[in-house]
Design a protein around this motif. Structure first.
Motif, PDB file in Angstrom:
ATOM      1  N   PHE A 226    -147.487  26.372 -84.836  1.00  0.00           N
ATOM      2  CA  PHE A 226    -146.177  26.694 -84.291  1.00  0.00           C
ATOM      3  C   PHE A 226    -146.343  27.776 -83.233  1.00  0.00           C
ATOM      4  N   LYS A 227    -145.686  27.591 -82.098  1.00  0.00           N
ATOM      5  CA  LYS A 227    -145.738  28.607 -81.042  1.00  0.00           C
ATOM      6  C   LYS A 227    -144.560  29.550 -81.233  1.00  0.00           C
ATOM      7  N   TYR A 228    -144.854  30.834 -81.444  1.00  0.00           N
ATOM      8  CA  TYR A 228    -143.822  31.843 -81.627  1.00  0.00           C
ATOM      9  C   TYR A 228    -144.028  32.936 -80.591  1.00  0.00           C
ATOM     10  N   LEU A 229    -143.060  33.109 -79.719  1.00  0.00           N
ATOM     11  CA  LEU A 229    -143.116  34.091 -78.645  1.00  0.00           C
ATOM     12  C   LEU A 229    -144.407  33.976 -77.836  1.00  0.00           C
ATOM     13  N   GLY A 230    -144.847  32.747 -77.603  1.00  0.00           N
ATOM     14  CA  GLY A 230    -146.026  32.492 -76.796  1.00  0.00           C
ATOM     15  C   GLY A 230    -147.337  32.512 -77.555  1.00  0.00           C
ATOM     16  N   HIS A 231    -147.318  32.886 -78.807  1.00  0.00           N
ATOM     17  CA  HIS A 231    -148.535  32.969 -79.624  1.00  0.00           C
ATOM     18  C   HIS A 231    -148.574  31.792 -80.589  1.00  0.00           C
ATOM     19  N   LEU A 232    -149.713  31.092 -80.639  1.00  0.00           N
ATOM     20  CA  LEU A 232    -149.865  29.974 -81.566  1.00  0.00           C
ATOM     21  C   LEU A 232    -150.208  30.493 -82.957  1.00  0.00           C
ATOM     22  N   VAL A 233    -149.340  30.183 -83.910  1.00  0.00           N
ATOM     23  CA  VAL A 233    -149.567  30.537 -85.308  1.00  0.00           C
ATOM     24  C   VAL A 233    -149.996  29.264 -86.012  1.00  0.00           C
ATOM     25  N   THR A 234    -151.088  29.329 -86.768  1.00  0.00           N
ATOM     26  CA  THR A 234    -151.596  28.161 -87.478  1.00  0.00           C
ATOM     27  C   THR A 234    -151.516  28.398 -88.981  1.00  0.00           C
TER      28      THR A 234
ATOM     29  N   GLN B 167    -160.256  41.599 -51.004  1.00  0.00           N
ATOM     30  CA  GLN B 167    -159.378  42.565 -51.675  1.00  0.00           C
ATOM     31  C   GLN B 167    -158.095  41.907 -52.178  1.00  0.00           C
ATOM     32  N   VAL B 168    -157.529  40.978 -51.403  1.00  0.00           N
ATOM     33  CA  VAL B 168    -156.325  40.254 -51.837  1.00  0.00           C
ATOM     34  C   VAL B 168    -156.656  39.401 -53.056  1.00  0.00           C
ATOM     35  N   LYS B 169    -157.806  38.739 -53.036  1.00  0.00           N
ATOM     36  CA  LYS B 169    -158.215  37.899 -54.164  1.00  0.00           C
ATOM     37  C   LYS B 169    -158.423  38.731 -55.426  1.00  0.00           C
ATOM     38  N   ILE B 170    -158.986  39.915 -55.281  1.00  0.00           N
ATOM     39  CA  ILE B 170    -159.187  40.800 -56.433  1.00  0.00           C
ATOM     40  C   ILE B 170    -157.842  41.242 -56.992  1.00  0.00           C
ATOM     41  N   THR B 171    -156.914  41.570 -56.119  1.00  0.00           N
ATOM     42  CA  THR B 171    -155.574  41.962 -56.556  1.00  0.00           C
ATOM     43  C   THR B 171    -154.900  40.814 -57.295  1.00  0.00           C
ATOM     44  N   LEU B 172    -155.023  39.593 -56.787  1.00  0.00           N
ATOM     45  CA  LEU B 172    -154.451  38.422 -57.445  1.00  0.00           C
ATOM     46  C   LEU B 172    -155.111  38.180 -58.803  1.00  0.00           C
ATOM     47  N   PHE B 173    -156.425  38.358 -58.873  1.00  0.00           N
ATOM     48  CA  PHE B 173    -157.136  38.194 -60.142  1.00  0.00           C
ATOM     49  C   PHE B 173    -156.622  39.192 -61.171  1.00  0.00           C
ATOM     50  N   ARG B 174    -156.493  40.446 -60.757  1.00  0.00           N
ATOM     51  CA  ARG B 174    -155.976  41.464 -61.691  1.00  0.00           C
ATOM     52  C   ARG B 174    -154.566  41.119 -62.167  1.00  0.00           C
ATOM     53  N   ALA B 175    -153.741  40.622 -61.261  1.00  0.00           N
ATOM     54  CA  ALA B 175    -152.353  40.340 -61.609  1.00  0.00           C
ATOM     55  C   ALA B 175    -152.200  39.105 -62.495  1.00  0.00           C
ATOM     56  N   TYR B 176    -152.986  38.069 -62.240  1.00  0.00           N
ATOM     57  CA  TYR B 176    -152.751  36.797 -62.915  1.00  0.00           C
ATOM     58  C   TYR B 176    -153.810  36.407 -63.939  1.00  0.00           C
ATOM     59  N   CYS B 177    -154.962  37.016 -63.914  1.00  0.00           N
ATOM     60  CA  CYS B 177    -156.040  36.559 -64.805  1.00  0.00           C
ATOM     61  C   CYS B 177    -156.450  37.582 -65.853  1.00  0.00           C
ATOM     62  N   THR B 178    -155.954  38.787 -65.773  1.00  0.00           N
ATOM     63  CA  THR B 178    -156.334  39.788 -66.772  1.00  0.00           C
ATOM     64  C   THR B 178    -155.226  40.036 -67.789  1.00  0.00           C
ATOM     65  N   SER B 179    -154.139  39.318 -67.675  1.00  0.00           N
ATOM     66  CA  SER B 179    -153.026  39.534 -68.605  1.00  0.00           C
ATOM     67  C   SER B 179    -153.083  38.505 -69.732  1.00  0.00           C
ATOM     68  N   LEU B 180    -154.088  38.602 -70.567  1.00  0.00           N
ATOM     69  CA  LEU B 180    -154.203  37.692 -71.705  1.00  0.00           C
ATOM     70  C   LEU B 180    -153.127  38.087 -72.706  1.00  0.00           C
ATOM     71  N   TYR B 181    -152.050  37.366 -72.678  1.00  0.00           N
ATOM     72  CA  TYR B 181    -150.767  37.755 -73.253  1.00  0.00           C
ATOM     73  C   TYR B 181    -150.852  38.291 -74.680  1.00  0.00           C
ATOM     74  N   THR B 182    -151.439  37.567 -75.606  1.00  0.00           N
ATOM     75  CA  THR B 182    -151.411  38.007 -77.001  1.00  0.00           C
ATOM     76  C   THR B 182    -152.793  38.397 -77.528  1.00  0.00           C
ATOM     77  N   CYS B 183    -153.701  38.769 -76.657  1.00  0.00           N
ATOM     78  CA  CYS B 183    -155.077  39.049 -77.102  1.00  0.00           C
ATOM     79  C   CYS B 183    -155.152  40.216 -78.076  1.00  0.00           C
ATOM     80  N   SER B 184    -154.233  41.149 -78.020  1.00  0.00           N
ATOM     81  CA  SER B 184    -154.288  42.283 -78.940  1.00  0.00           C
ATOM     82  C   SER B 184    -153.879  41.891 -80.357  1.00  0.00           C
ATOM     83  N   LEU B 185    -153.341  40.687 -80.527  1.00  0.00           N
ATOM     84  CA  LEU B 185    -152.977  40.207 -81.859  1.00  0.00           C
ATOM     85  C   LEU B 185    -154.082  39.390 -82.514  1.00  0.00           C
ATOM     86  N   TRP B 186    -155.105  39.031 -81.772  1.00  0.00           N
ATOM     87  CA  TRP B 186    -156.170  38.203 -82.323  1.00  0.00           C
ATOM     88  C   TRP B 186    -156.997  39.008 -83.314  1.00  0.00           C
ATOM     89  N   THR B 187    -157.002  38.574 -84.557  1.00  0.00           N
ATOM     90  CA  THR B 187    -157.764  39.272 -85.592  1.00  0.00           C
ATOM     91  C   THR B 187    -158.736  38.353 -86.324  1.00  0.00           C
TER      92      THR B 187
END
Length: 184
Positions: free
Chosen positions: A29-37, A70-90
């Motif tokens: 089930f996906k809850y607030l973007g996080h897959l719960v199994t 530099q623009v590509k690095i800025t885009l990478f930081r903005a769109y590729c480093t925001s792993l939304y629920t990674c702090s919940l992975w246990t």
């Protein structure tokens, strides 16, 4: 959803009705973007994030291939480093986390048109961008800070008890990721 206790799962679960309608039993089930199994493992959510990262990185590389580094690095930081629920992975396998790390590194290589054999730590250091493990540590530390600063009493219990499972995981992750980072 019926959660498993280790490898044990009830053989029979009676039907549950809500307003006379039977509820459908699901295993994910996906809850607030996080897959719960049902087994409470995070491998499925890590795989979801890996695929989403691949899509975001490919879209950026395709649309912005003529931009400056530099623009590509800025885009990478903005769109590729925001792993939304990674702090919940246990609870996850090292295999699924490694697959995400490889995707993260490859996304940066593709975006900057670097060769596949170049050093991941070197390319991130040259660009002053956090590597995969540094980014995970920062996300977990930020989550812990937000939980500790919360005025909600239940969150205070999670953040301030030394025997809290989440706090133990964040601490062990920081130590184990530091060790992995130093060995790589």
């Amino acid at each position: 959803m019926v959660f498993k206790a280790g490898n044990k799962c009830p053989t029979y679960v009676p039907p549950i009705l809500l307003n006379g309608q039977g509820l459908k039993r699901v295993t994910t089930f996906k809850y607030l973007g996080h897959l719960v199994t049902e087994d409470l493992r995070d491998d499925a959510d890590i795989e979801r994030e890996r695929r989403a990262l691949a899509m975001r990185a490919n879209m950026i590389a395709r649309r912005f291939h003529r931009c400056t580094v530099q623009v590509k690095i800025t885009l990478f930081r903005a769109y590729c480093t925001s792993l939304y629920t990674c702090s919940l992975w246990t609870r996850y396998t090292q295999r699924s986390l490694n697959a995400l790390r490889v995707q993260y590194n490859d996304a940066f290589r593709v975006l900057l048109r670097l060769p596949r054999y170049c050093s991941a730590s070197g390319m991130f250091a040259d660009a002053s961008v956090d590597g995969f493990y540094a980014m995970l540590r920062k996300r977990c530390a930020a989550m812990l800070g937000r939980v500790r600063d919360s005025r909600h009493s239940l969150l205070a219990i999670v953040a301030n008890r030394w025997d809290s499972g989440l706090l133990k995981h964040w601490s062990s992750m920081h130590v184990s990721l530091n060790n992995k980072f130093n060995l790589m």
